[in-house]
Design an enzyme around this catalytic site. Structure first.
Site, PDB file in Angstrom:
ATOM      1  N   ASP A   1      -5.976  -5.822   3.457  1.00 26.07           N
ATOM      2  CA  ASP A   1      -5.853  -4.739   4.443  1.00 26.07           C
ATOM      3  C   ASP A   1      -4.519  -4.017   4.372  1.00 26.07           C
ATOM      4  OD1 ASP A   1      -8.366  -5.523   5.301  1.00 26.07           O
ATOM      5  OD2 ASP A   1      -7.552  -6.878   6.816  1.00 26.07           O
TER       6      ASP A   1
ATOM      7  N   LYS B   1      -5.296  -0.392   0.601  1.00 31.68           N
ATOM      8  CA  LYS B   1      -5.714  -0.155  -0.805  1.00 31.68           C
ATOM      9  C   LYS B   1      -6.696   1.000  -0.893  1.00 31.68           C
ATOM     10  CE  LYS B   1      -7.202  -4.373  -0.867  1.00 31.68           C
ATOM     11  NZ  LYS B   1      -6.688  -4.836   0.427  1.00 31.68           N
TER      12      LYS B   1
ATOM     13  N   GLY C   1     -13.086  -4.295   3.296  1.00 37.29           N
ATOM     14  CA  GLY C   1     -13.301  -3.121   4.141  1.00 37.29           C
ATOM     15  C   GLY C   1     -12.183  -2.155   3.822  1.00 37.29           C
ATOM     16  N   HIS C   2     -12.487  -1.111   3.059  1.00 38.55           N
ATOM     17  CA  HIS C   2     -11.468  -0.176   2.595  1.00 38.55           C
ATOM     18  C   HIS C   2     -11.653   1.157   3.320  1.00 38.55           C
ATOM     19  CE1 HIS C   2     -10.769  -2.555  -1.392  1.00 38.55           C
ATOM     20  NE2 HIS C   2     -10.596  -3.280  -0.303  1.00 38.55           N
TER      21      HIS C   2
ATOM     22  N   GLN D   1      -9.280  -7.557  -1.241  1.00 39.31           N
ATOM     23  CA  GLN D   1      -8.503  -8.641  -0.644  1.00 39.31           C
ATOM     24  C   GLN D   1      -7.018  -8.497  -1.021  1.00 39.31           C
ATOM     25  OE1 GLN D   1     -11.815  -9.739  -2.250  1.00 39.31           O
ATOM     26  NE2 GLN D   1     -12.283  -8.943  -0.236  1.00 39.31           N
TER      27      GLN D   1
HETATM   28  P1  GDP Z   1      -7.601  -2.041   2.750  1.00 46.18           P
HETATM   29  O1  GDP Z   1      -8.587  -3.119   2.968  1.00 46.18           O
HETATM   30  O2  GDP Z   1      -6.392  -2.495   1.993  1.00 46.18           O
HETATM   31  O3  GDP Z   1      -8.182  -0.797   2.156  1.00 46.18           O
HETATM   32  O4  GDP Z   1      -7.060  -1.625   4.203  1.00 46.18           O
HETATM   33  P2  GDP Z   1      -7.961  -1.439   5.523  1.00 46.18           P
HETATM   34  O5  GDP Z   1      -8.710  -0.177   5.433  1.00 46.18           O
HETATM   35  O6  GDP Z   1      -8.723  -2.674   5.843  1.00 46.18           O
HETATM   36  O7  GDP Z   1      -6.829  -1.373   6.627  1.00 46.18           O
HETATM   37  C1  GDP Z   1      -5.824  -0.421   6.610  1.00 46.18           C
HETATM   38  C2  GDP Z   1      -5.879   0.382   7.928  1.00 46.18           C
HETATM   39  O8  GDP Z   1      -4.689   1.119   8.076  1.00 46.18           O
HETATM   40  C3  GDP Z   1      -6.992   1.399   7.940  1.00 46.18           C
HETATM   41  O9  GDP Z   1      -7.404   1.584   9.270  1.00 46.18           O
HETATM   42  C4  GDP Z   1      -6.311   2.659   7.414  1.00 46.18           C
HETATM   43  O10 GDP Z   1      -6.928   3.861   7.865  1.00 46.18           O
HETATM   44  C5  GDP Z   1      -4.940   2.520   8.027  1.00 46.18           C
HETATM   45  N1  GDP Z   1      -3.815   3.053   7.236  1.00 46.18           N
HETATM   46  C6  GDP Z   1      -3.629   3.048   5.898  1.00 46.18           C
HETATM   47  N2  GDP Z   1      -2.399   3.525   5.598  1.00 46.18           N
HETATM   48  C7  GDP Z   1      -1.827   3.825   6.772  1.00 46.18           C
HETATM   49  C8  GDP Z   1      -0.525   4.323   7.133  1.00 46.18           C
HETATM   50  O11 GDP Z   1       0.339   4.564   6.316  1.00 46.18           O
HETATM   51  N3  GDP Z   1      -0.286   4.475   8.476  1.00 46.18           N
HETATM   52  C9  GDP Z   1      -1.206   4.196   9.423  1.00 46.18           C
HETATM   53  N4  GDP Z   1      -0.868   4.384  10.705  1.00 46.18           N
HETATM   54  N5  GDP Z   1      -2.422   3.722   9.114  1.00 46.18           N
HETATM   55  C10 GDP Z   1      -2.716   3.528   7.812  1.00 46.18           C
HETATM   56  P1  IMO Z   2      -9.834  -6.113   2.008  1.00 47.69           P
HETATM   57  O1  IMO Z   2     -10.316  -5.783   0.616  1.00 47.69           O
HETATM   58  C1  IMO Z   2      -8.438  -9.194   4.745  1.00 47.69           C
HETATM   59  C2  IMO Z   2     -10.170 -13.177   4.256  1.00 47.69           C
HETATM   60  C3  IMO Z   2     -11.036 -13.707   5.380  1.00 47.69           C
HETATM   61  C4  IMO Z   2     -10.733 -15.182   5.277  1.00 47.69           C
HETATM   62  C5  IMO Z   2     -10.657 -15.399   3.757  1.00 47.69           C
HETATM   63  C6  IMO Z   2     -11.947 -15.887   3.133  1.00 47.69           C
HETATM   64  O2  IMO Z   2     -10.367  -5.241   3.068  1.00 47.69           O
HETATM   65  O3  IMO Z   2      -8.342  -6.239   2.000  1.00 47.69           O
HETATM   66  P2  IMO Z   2     -14.232 -14.664   2.543  1.00 47.69           P
HETATM   67  O4  IMO Z   2     -15.211 -13.959   3.419  1.00 47.69           O
HETATM   68  O5  IMO Z   2     -13.641 -13.809   1.478  1.00 47.69           O
HETATM   69  O6  IMO Z   2     -14.743 -15.956   1.991  1.00 47.69           O
HETATM   70  O7  IMO Z   2     -13.029 -15.080   3.542  1.00 47.69           O
HETATM   71  O8  IMO Z   2     -10.313 -14.139   3.208  1.00 47.69           O
HETATM   72  N1  IMO Z   2     -10.584 -11.867   3.706  1.00 47.69           N
HETATM   73  C7  IMO Z   2      -9.927 -10.719   3.942  1.00 47.69           C
HETATM   74  N2  IMO Z   2      -8.877 -10.465   4.731  1.00 47.69           N
HETATM   75  N3  IMO Z   2      -8.977  -8.208   3.990  1.00 47.69           N
HETATM   76  C8  IMO Z   2     -10.010  -8.463   3.162  1.00 47.69           C
HETATM   77  O9  IMO Z   2     -10.490  -7.557   2.285  1.00 47.69           O
HETATM   78  C9  IMO Z   2     -10.575  -9.763   3.141  1.00 47.69           C
HETATM   79  N4  IMO Z   2     -11.598 -10.324   2.492  1.00 47.69           N
HETATM   80  C10 IMO Z   2     -11.587 -11.619   2.823  1.00 47.69           C
HETATM   81  O10 IMO Z   2     -10.643 -13.164   6.627  1.00 47.69           O
HETATM   82  O11 IMO Z   2      -9.473 -15.460   5.796  1.00 47.69           O
HETATM   83 MG    MG Z   3      -9.592  -4.054   4.530  1.00 51.55          MG
END
Ligand code: GDP
Ligand code: IMO
Ligand code: MG
Length: 440
Positions: free
Chosen positions: A13, A16, A40-41, A233
């Site tokens: 998270d 990416k 979840g991207h 991840q």
């Molecule tokens: P990922 O799994 O690495 O793609 O990240 P996620 O989407 O799960 O979580 C990142 C969250 O932060 C999302 O809600 C994005 O919209 C938000 N986000 C990404 N970059 C920024 C930033 O620079 N500032 C803020 N405020 N939010 C951001």
């Molecule tokens: P993105 O790509 C954050 C975590 C789960 C748990 C561990 C194992 O959005 O960054 P799993 O379901 O993979 O067997 O769970 O890994 N986990 C993540 N945490 N972002 C993710 O993906 C994750 N995918 C798995 O919360 O701790």
């Molecule tokens: Mg994510």
């Protein structure tokens, strides 16, 4: 002909999806190499009326919103066929052409309902143990699907295309999983016929996307294409390098890219680490800089730190440079993108963990074994914060001095250039002209 890899450098998270999406126009292909719908991207853009639109991708690579980019789901991904087809439909409903732009590896393993059922039973069992050692998974069937893959009993995308083979493999798998569910976990068995009938229907819906993606990628590279590999991840969730067993079941780290796509390591010429300006973790496991207090809650609220896949609150804490130095070492980051710097605005002081104290001694070593990591205490340096809202900044020189110093501190500690700074969720909220501090 090079491959660039985007890698989460913390516990996932890191942003990416946002960084991959905004880099995509410079690439011909964007490819996922591991994980599954546990990812979840999030991608956010401004619509014609100036409102923010958001889309969360779980399986389809984050290049899909750019029409000249081909997206690949590689062999290293574990694919939930239902989830991917739902996601494709949702993307198409936005008027985006997917049919000719998405390729799914014939060798990717499938996630089936029994993987999720076994995972739920395993997690329940672990949670009810006296020392509650549930992993806190996303419940997407990831672990059991990779278990089947390496036990050589998995079902692959190519099997979906032959109804007889699929029927036979599914029956055997479901019967085996039912025995496990009933006899070991005292859980409800699954209906074999219902699952078989449901999944034999997938052949027609998925056929047009399926191909030998390794061959496709290697040919494209030979023809001069630029490929962006999108890690899911984070490195600290890697099954070998993370705090096992509190990890995911794949290799989000750089090495996973080559095995997960079938491209040679010699084709990789850039490894970009994505790091949040602070830390978050979803699920269980050690987290040395966690702020289990009001400060952590404030970060969670301001940063909107709730899981993009499960909605669970993310645990929040200060930036951990000991951990980042470790993931930089494993991945060989050429440069870093620091995200969510805007969330730190308004904090009087910022703490950054530069060492761990373990057994009375200070160390910069990151112990990846969970039992040691549980016992370390973070040693912090305190840096001054800044009060200004920075979400409208587009150039490095406009940032407050304290924000520049914070970035310089990270770059110098890690000896890696910070090349990009993200200061808001939208595509346009990015600072790309980062000046590197003068060498001491
Ligand atoms: P990922 O799994 O690495 O793609 O990240 P996620 O989407 O799960 O979580 C990142 C969250 O932060 C999302 O809600 C994005 O919209 C938000 N986000 C990404 N970059 C920024 C930033 O620079 N500032 C803020 N405020 N939010 C951001
Ligand atoms: P993105 O790509 C954050 C975590 C789960 C748990 C561990 C194992 O959005 O960054 P799993 O379901 O993979 O067997 O769970 O890994 N986990 C993540 N945490 N972002 C993710 O993906 C994750 N995918 C798995 O919360 O701790
Ligand atoms: Mg994510």
């Amino acid at each position: 002909m090079p491959v660039s890899i985007v890698i989460g450098s913390q516990w996932g998270d890191e942003g990416k999806g946002k960084i991959t999406d905004l880099m995509s126009p410079d690439f011909d292909v964007v490819a996922r190499y591991q994980g599954g719908a546990n990812a979840g991207h999030t991608i956010v853009w401004e619509d014609e009326e100036g409102n923010d639109e958001e889309f969360v991708l779980h399986l389809v690579p984050s290049g899909i919103f750019h029409e000249n980019v081909t997206c690949v789901i590689g062999n290293g991904v574990v694919l939930d066929p239902k989830a991917v087809l739902d996601e494709i439909e949702k993307i198409q409903s936005l008027g985006i052409e997917v049919e000719d732009r998405l390729k799914i590896s014939h060798n990717a393993h499938l996630i089936m309902p029994y993987h999720k059922a076994v995972e739920a039973a395993q997690e329940e069992e672990r949670a009810s143990a006296s020392d509650d050692d549930a992993i806190g998974t996303t419940g997407r069937g990831i672990g059991p699907a990779y278990t089947d893959k390496f036990a050589r009993s998995g079902i692959r995308v190519v099997d979906l295309l032959d109804r007889d083979v699929l029927r036979q493999k599914l029956r055997r798998s479901i019967e085996e999983k039912n025995a496990i569910l009933r006899d070991i976990y005292d859980a409800e068995a699954l209906d074999v016929d219902r699952i078989v009938e449901e999944y034999v229907e997938f052949d027609q819906r998925i056929d047009s996307f399926v191909t030998d993606t390794s061959k496709y990628l290697c040919n494209a590279l030979d023809d001069g294409a630029d490929v962006l590999a999108e890690g899911a991840q984070g490195s600290l969730l890697d099954v070998d390098f993370g705090s096992y067993p509190y990890v995911t079941s794949s290799h989000p780290t750089a090495g996973g890219c080559c095995t997960g796509l079938g491209v040679p390591p010699t084709a990789v010429d850039r490894v970009l680490g994505i790091a949040k300006a602070y830390c978050t973790r979803v699920g269980n496991g050690p987290f040395p800089t966690e702020l289990d207090n009001e400060a952590g809650e404030a970060l969670r609220q301001k940063g909107g730190e709730f899981g993009a896949t499960t909605g669970r609150p993310r645990r929040c804490g200060w930036l951990d440079l000991v951990a980042l130095r470790y993931t930089s070492m494993i991945n060989g980051f050429n440069d870093l993108a620091i995200t969510k710097l805007d969330i730190l605005s308004g904090m009087e002081e910022l703490k950054v963990c530069t060492q761990y104290r373990y057994d009375g001694k200070k160390t910069r070593r990151f112990p990846s074994e969970a039992q040691t990591l549980e016992k370390v205490d973070p040693v912090y340096e305190t840096l001054p914060g800044w009060s200004e809202d920075i979400t409208d900044v587009r150039h490095f020189h406009e940032l407050p001095t304290e924000a520049k110093d914070y970035l310089a501190f990270i770059g110098e500690y890690l000896d890696v250039d910070v090349g990009m700074v993200s200061n808001g969720p939208r595509r346009d909220q990015i600072i790309s002209d980062v000046e590197q501090p003068a060498a001491a």
